[in-house]
Design a protein around this motif. Structure first.
Motif, PDB file in Angstrom:
ATOM      1  N   THR A  43      -2.695  -4.250  -4.351  1.00 13.36           N
ATOM      2  CA  THR A  43      -3.450  -3.097  -3.884  1.00 13.36           C
ATOM      3  C   THR A  43      -2.795  -2.584  -2.613  1.00 13.36           C
ATOM      4  N   ILE A  44      -2.503  -1.294  -2.585  1.00 11.60           N
ATOM      5  CA  ILE A  44      -1.771  -0.686  -1.481  1.00 11.60           C
ATOM      6  C   ILE A  44      -2.672   0.339  -0.804  1.00 11.60           C
ATOM      7  N   ARG A  45      -2.931   0.127   0.480  1.00  6.19           N
ATOM      8  CA  ARG A  45      -3.841   1.021   1.194  1.00  6.19           C
ATOM      9  C   ARG A  45      -3.206   2.399   1.353  1.00  6.19           C
ATOM     10  N   LEU A  46      -3.959   3.428   1.028  1.00 11.41           N
ATOM     11  CA  LEU A  46      -3.531   4.804   1.263  1.00 11.41           C
ATOM     12  C   LEU A  46      -4.028   5.185   2.654  1.00 11.41           C
ATOM     13  N   SER A  47      -3.225   4.883   3.642  1.00  8.54           N
ATOM     14  CA  SER A  47      -3.681   4.937   5.027  1.00  8.54           C
ATOM     15  C   SER A  47      -3.827   6.352   5.570  1.00  8.54           C
ATOM     16  N   ASP A  48      -3.306   7.340   4.841  1.00  9.39           N
ATOM     17  CA  ASP A  48      -3.365   8.712   5.348  1.00  9.39           C
ATOM     18  C   ASP A  48      -4.626   9.439   4.929  1.00  9.39           C
TER      19      ASP A  48
END
Length: 590
Positions: free
Chosen positions: A455-460
């Motif tokens: 799982t990759i955080r969509l930090s934007d």
């Protein structure tokens, strides 16, 4: 016999070397004595447009800059008629498309000045024949003249049936809209509506007993000395040819003269810009009272929850804590016009082009001037209404019962998002995209893209669920700006619509502009049970979710984007099932 591409390039090279004034319009810019303080700006402008003519394959373009209340530069570039080698000049007439809407708004405000209209009153007070269909919680009295001026009335975006001047009149639009449902309660959604502005043109005709075009001629063009301005039926001299994709295109004259029908040249459009600036500054009230001009240039939609742009009355606004500008763009039959006014600085920027590919350069030039006046592009966008979360904020663990309130299908204009509760978390699926939503507040979530076991955080960005006027919306917040991802479709029985699935071929009235000609409309159910419309033009295919609101009507989903905001109507005749979209007809044999 048509010349080859190489022959054409050779010919243009010869013209380039021997007659540069034909390529760049007037050889000398229209700088006035005493304008030396703007020499740098003028030189930059000349260079910008000369380069863009080549890089963007623009056939013809004209532009002007107003500073300190006077024209400090104006010029034409390229060709008004490439085939006959007629240069583009400041006297070349172009259809300014939706910049016409600023003239319509001005006309309404003139009528308010004269006590003939009050923009706070319901539209139907002045047009009793305005009676579109409504649903529960959508009230016709809430559709005020102001709500139409600000594109927040809920009136459908367009009606394309008989939309050329040869087939229809702007006064036909009211009857077409009466056969549609209002989409949203007035004041809830900013939805750009050409149809609404044609209805305002009808209002002007009804109140003044003058045709819209006659009113504008007498009360704006004549007042400002705009002697080279008018409408298609005026057959003005010096009209440009129009171009798209490297070729001359067929003229397309709009029925919708109150939303996009004015033709003018740079000289006259500069007179209009200065007239509006003078009215705002109280230097002249021949056009409009100063108080009304100030009202037009004041923020009018701050309380609209689902908006994409700041707006005045008939204008879009760039606005920050210290200053503002008003702006409108227009396009019609491949021409483009851009008009930027900076009232406090008594300044304006104007660009018009006869080429489809020229719109980007025209807008870029206007927007490049914003920093000169203390503004930037983000000043156009309203602040987010979705809420806020902080990167370091701790996650919360709401019970499944609260998460279930957000589950459902959220329809955008060309796709939809499926939100479910899984393992005590919300998940979002859109096509091949899978997100895990981790809550930071009751309605605010950080999205994580799911790729296999990772799982990759969509930090934007962050996602918010928000109730607005009884509907549940999904909103993406990115860079302090909200992007609407649709509202949750209600669980209604679409069984009757499911029986109508199939391919409907276009028949009857056809759009006249190339890629916009419609081919077919296919009604089908997606794998998630969403009613969908596959709409094909000669140049594109669009997959549109539908919200079935009655046995015979559905609405295209999405808020102010793509093909969102249209009625789809179904009926039967003797031989066919018939489907209407935006007034265009499609049929399938029974």
């Amino acid at each position: 016999m048509n010349p080859s591409r190489n022959d054409l390039l050779l010919f243009l090279t010869i013209i380039w070397l021997t007659i540069p004034s034909l390529i760049y319009g007037q050889k000398k810019s229209q700088e006035r004595p005493g304008d030396s303080s703007y020499a740098g700006l003028i030189a930059e402008s000349e260079k910008y447009f000369s380069n863009k003519l080549k890089t963007d394959k623009i056939v013809g373009l004209s532009a002007a800059i107003i500073m300190d209340g006077r024209v400090v530069w104006k010029n034409g570039f390229g060709f008004a008629d490439r085939e006959r080698k007629i240069p583009m000049t400041v006297s070349t007439v172009i259809n300014i498309g939706s910049v016409t809407k600023t003239f319509t708004a001005l006309s309404v405000m003139q009528l308010q000045d004269r006590g003939m209209v009050d923009i706070q009153h319901p539209l139907k007070r002045y047009l009793p024949q305005f009676h579109p269909l409504t649903r529960t919680a959508i009230h016709l009295d809430a559709v005020t003249v102001k709500s139409v001026l600000t594109h927040t009335s809920g009136i459908q975006s367009d009606v394309w049936k008989n939309s050329d001047l040869g087939s229809g009149r702007y006064t036909d639009v009211l009857g077409f809209i009466n056969g549609t449902y209002l989409l949203y309660p007035a004041g809830m959604v900013g939805l750009y509506s050409n149809a609404g502005y044609n209805i305002l043109g009808h209002l002007i005709k009804e109140v003044t007993s003058q045709d819209y075009a006659d009113y504008v001629h007498r009360n704006i063009f004549r007042v400002l000395g705009m002697s080279h301005s008018g409408f298609a039926m005026d057959r003005l001299e010096n009209r440009t040819k129009i171009y798209a994709y490297g070729r001359q295109a067929e003229e397309y004259e709009l029925r919708d003269i109150a939303s996009g029908g004015i033709y003018t040249d740079i000289n006259d459009l500069a007179r209009y810009a200065m007239g509006m600036l003078q009215a705002y500054r109280g230097e002249s009230t021949a056009l409009l009272r100063q108080a009304s001009a100030i009202e037009m240039f004041s923020l009018q939609n701050a309380q609209v929850p689902l908006e994409t742009n700041k707006k005045g009355l008939g204008w879009f606004m760039f606005r920050n804590d210290s200053t503002f500008a008003v702006y409108h763009a227009g396009s019609a039959g491949f021409t483009h016009a851009k008009l930027l006014l900076i009232p406090k600085r008594n300044a304006a920027v104007i660009v018009m082009t006869n080429t489809a590919e020229g719109g980007g350069a025209a807008e870029e030039f206007c927007f490049n001037q914003l920093p000169r006046f203390g503004l930037s592009i983000p000043d156009l966008f309203p602040p987010p209404i979705s809420g806020s979360v902080h990167p370091g904020q701790n996650q919360v663990s709401p019970p499944d019962s609260l998460l279930e309130k957000h589950a459902g299908i959220y329809a955008e204009s060309n796709s939809y998002n499926v939100v479910k509760v899984k393992d005590h978390h919300l998940t979002l699926t859109n096509g091949s995209t899978n997100l895990l939503l981790k809550p930071l507040t009751d309605g605010g979530f950080i999205p994580y893209e799911v790729k296999g076991a990772d799982t990759i955080r969509l930090s934007d960005q962050c996602l918010f669920f928000k109730n607005i006027s009884g509907s549940h919306f999904l909103i993406r917040q990115r860079n302090k700006r909200d992007y609407n991802l649709g509202y949750c479709l209600t669980s209604t029985d679409i069984g009757i619509w499911a029986k109508r699935t199939g391919l409907y071929e276009h028949f009857g009235y056809q759009m006249l502009i190339g890629d916009s000609k419609f081919k077919s409309a296919e009604l089908y159910l997606s794998k998630d049970g969403v009613l969908m419309l596959r709409l094909k033009t000669m140049g594109s295919t669009n997959e549109i979710p539908l919200d079935a609101i009655s046995p015979d009507y559905a609405l295209t989903s999405g808020v102010n984007s793509g093909f969102g905001g249209f009625n789809v109507k179904f009926y039967e005749d003797t031989l066919y099932h018939v489907l209407e979209f935006a007034g265009l007809s499609f049929r399938m044999l029974k």
